[in-house]
Design an enzyme around this catalytic site. Structure first.
Site, PDB file in Angstrom:
ATOM      1  N   SER A  93       0.854  -1.186   0.000  1.00  0.00           N
ATOM      2  CA  SER A  93       0.000   0.000   0.000  1.00  0.00           C
ATOM      3  C   SER A  93       0.892   1.239   0.000  1.00  0.00           C
ATOM      4  CB  SER A  93      -0.897   0.012   1.232  1.00  0.00           C
ATOM      5  OG  SER A  93      -1.464   1.289   1.386  1.00  0.00           O
ATOM      6  N   HIS A 100      -1.260  -1.493  -4.247  1.00  0.00           N
ATOM      7  CA  HIS A 100      -2.515  -1.023  -3.650  1.00  0.00           C
ATOM      8  C   HIS A 100      -2.484   0.507  -3.508  1.00  0.00           C
ATOM      9  CE1 HIS A 100      -6.154  -1.666  -1.191  1.00  0.00           C
ATOM     10  NE2 HIS A 100      -5.688  -0.719  -0.383  1.00  0.00           N
ATOM     11  N   ASP A 153      -4.576   3.839  -2.213  1.00  0.00           N
ATOM     12  CA  ASP A 153      -5.676   4.283  -1.354  1.00  0.00           C
ATOM     13  C   ASP A 153      -6.127   5.689  -1.717  1.00  0.00           C
ATOM     14  OD1 ASP A 153      -6.036   2.085   0.529  1.00  0.00           O
ATOM     15  OD2 ASP A 153      -3.980   2.511   1.137  1.00  0.00           O
ATOM     16  N   MET A 158      -8.677   8.658  -0.772  1.00  0.00           N
ATOM     17  CA  MET A 158      -9.518   9.129   0.348  1.00  0.00           C
ATOM     18  C   MET A 158      -9.971  10.561   0.093  1.00  0.00           C
ATOM     19  SD  MET A 158      -7.133   7.847   3.480  1.00  0.00           S
ATOM     20  CE  MET A 158      -6.477   6.181   3.553  1.00  0.00           C
ATOM     21  N   HIS A 191      -8.324   1.418  -4.260  1.00  0.00           N
ATOM     22  CA  HIS A 191      -9.274   1.296  -3.150  1.00  0.00           C
ATOM     23  C   HIS A 191      -9.929   2.656  -2.922  1.00  0.00           C
ATOM     24  CE1 HIS A 191      -9.622   0.420   1.495  1.00  0.00           C
ATOM     25  NE2 HIS A 191     -10.791   0.602   0.919  1.00  0.00           N
ATOM     26  N   MET A 232     -12.026   5.111  -1.079  1.00  0.00           N
ATOM     27  CA  MET A 232     -12.670   5.444   0.201  1.00  0.00           C
ATOM     28  C   MET A 232     -13.266   6.834   0.033  1.00  0.00           C
ATOM     29  SD  MET A 232      -9.678   3.924   2.607  1.00  0.00           S
ATOM     30  CE  MET A 232      -8.536   3.870   1.236  1.00  0.00           C
ATOM     31  N   MET A 269     -11.916  -5.227   5.348  1.00  0.00           N
ATOM     32  CA  MET A 269     -11.078  -4.263   6.074  1.00  0.00           C
ATOM     33  C   MET A 269     -10.792  -4.824   7.469  1.00  0.00           C
ATOM     34  SD  MET A 269     -10.334  -1.810   4.077  1.00  0.00           S
ATOM     35  CE  MET A 269      -9.396  -0.875   5.283  1.00  0.00           C
ATOM     36  N   ASP A 311      -7.069  -5.938   4.236  1.00  0.00           N
ATOM     37  CA  ASP A 311      -6.352  -4.649   4.244  1.00  0.00           C
ATOM     38  C   ASP A 311      -6.394  -4.040   5.639  1.00  0.00           C
ATOM     39  OD1 ASP A 311      -5.275  -2.165   3.643  1.00  0.00           O
ATOM     40  OD2 ASP A 311      -6.965  -1.503   2.399  1.00  0.00           O
TER      41      ASP A 311
HETATM   42  C1  DX5 Z   1      -6.396   2.143   5.359  1.00  0.00           C
HETATM   43  C2  DX5 Z   1      -5.915   1.755   3.991  1.00  0.00           C
HETATM   44  C3  DX5 Z   1      -4.851   0.735   3.973  1.00  0.00           C
HETATM   45  C4  DX5 Z   1      -3.584   1.169   4.653  1.00  0.00           C
HETATM   46  C5  DX5 Z   1      -2.942  -0.056   5.217  1.00  0.00           C
HETATM   47  O1  DX5 Z   1      -7.493   2.963   5.240  1.00  0.00           O
HETATM   48  O2  DX5 Z   1      -6.989   1.241   3.222  1.00  0.00           O
HETATM   49  O3  DX5 Z   1      -4.587   0.274   2.659  1.00  0.00           O
HETATM   50  O4  DX5 Z   1      -2.678   1.802   3.806  1.00  0.00           O
HETATM   51  O5  DX5 Z   1      -1.848   0.330   5.946  1.00  0.00           O
HETATM   52  P1  DX5 Z   1      -1.186  -0.599   7.047  1.00  0.00           P
HETATM   53  O6  DX5 Z   1      -0.705  -1.829   6.342  1.00  0.00           O
HETATM   54  O7  DX5 Z   1      -0.129   0.250   7.596  1.00  0.00           O
HETATM   55  O8  DX5 Z   1      -2.267  -0.934   8.054  1.00  0.00           O
HETATM   56 ZN    ZN Z   2      -6.536   0.244   1.299  1.00  0.00          ZN
END
Ligand code: DX5
Ligand code: ZN
Length: 244
Positions: A11, A36, A38, A40, A69, A71, A140, A178
């Site tokens: 990630s 991956h 993220d 947001m 991903h 969010m 999650m 994740d």
């Molecule tokens: C959290 C993200 C994850 C995050 C995971 O909202 O969706 O992908 O980056 O990070 P670690 O592995 O540090 O928990």
């Molecule tokens: Zn994620």
């Protein structure tokens, strides 16, 4: 029985953005086969990260497929843009839209693989009607929004339940997990049925991300756990075991 290759999905949220290209090359050398990403929006989750232009740049900079991903609220509005930017897989939260089925169809219409995500407080039952037409289910194991959080152990039971439902119904989706994934839980997650293991902190906050990726991959694919998994699959799948 659906079974997919084990993959480590670093990630990039935890990476050093000032040298993202190098960080990606490092995890690729360690055996990562997918990245991956993220996204947001500061509304669906209390944090803001990256958007379409970064996905487009990543797509040019690496040959690794991008696991995007989302969010964000109203994800339907952005699916076409992320697909055009080069996302190979797009994952939307069940909690982020009243029209999950439409969002998943849109993703496929735009040529990407479709994934559905559930938060720790959301039961598998909320995905019951779409499990036959989804490429990935992402469980999650932290509340989304931040890297570096503690793994929530109820994810194990959810992954097991998903794996059982998949076997019982001959569904073909991949199971992804994740949040808080690292050397202490990765083998057990694979044994429970997870195939795509997202890892941020346990890769990019280590002195050597290449070695960290390689070591997680080694733990995830270790023979004993693969065997446990196969046996568990045969038992819960109810299939005939001819002893071979
Ligand atoms: C959290 C993200 C994850 C995050 C995971 O909202 O969706 O992908 O980056 O990070 P670690 O592995 O540090 O928990
Ligand atoms: Zn994620």
């Amino acid at each position: 029985m659906a079974s997919h290759p084990i993959e480590i999905a670093p990630s990039i949220l935890a990476a050093d953005f000032s040298c993202l290209g190098e960080q990606i090359a490092a995890v690729e050398r360690g055996g990562a086969t997918i990245l991956h990403v993220d996204v947001m929006d500061g509304h669906f989750v209390p944090n803001i990260s990256i958007g379409v232009p970064v996905v487009a740049s990543l797509h040019k900079a690496t040959r690794l497929p991008l696991d995007v991903h989302l969010m964000i609220e109203s994800p339907e509005r952005y699916i076409e843009m992320f697909a055009a930017a080069g996302a190979a897989r797009i994952l939307v939260h069940q909690e982020s839209t009243p029209h999950l089925d439409r969002a998943l169809s849109l993703i496929r219409e735009h040529g990407a693989e479709a994934g559905a995500v559930i938060n720790p407080a959301t039961p598998i039952a909320m995905l019951g009607e779409i499990l036959d037409r989804v490429d990935t289910v992402l469980v999650m194991s932290v509340n989304p929004g931040f890297g570096g959080q503690k793994f929530i152990t109820s994810a194990y039971a959810k992954i097991r339940e998903l794996n059982e439902r998949r076997q019982r119904n001959n569904f073909s989706f991949r199971i992804e997990v994740d949040g808080g994934v690292g050397p202490d839980n990765i083998s057990e997650l694979v044994a429970a049925g997870a195939e795509t293991l997202v890892a941020g902190t346990s890769i990019f906050h280590q002195p050597d991300p290449t070695a960290a990726t390689r070591s997680l991959l080694g733990l995830a694919t270790s023979r004993s756990y693969q065997e446990v998994r196969e046996v568990a699959g045969k038992l819960s799948g109810g299939g005939q075991n001819d002893g071979r």
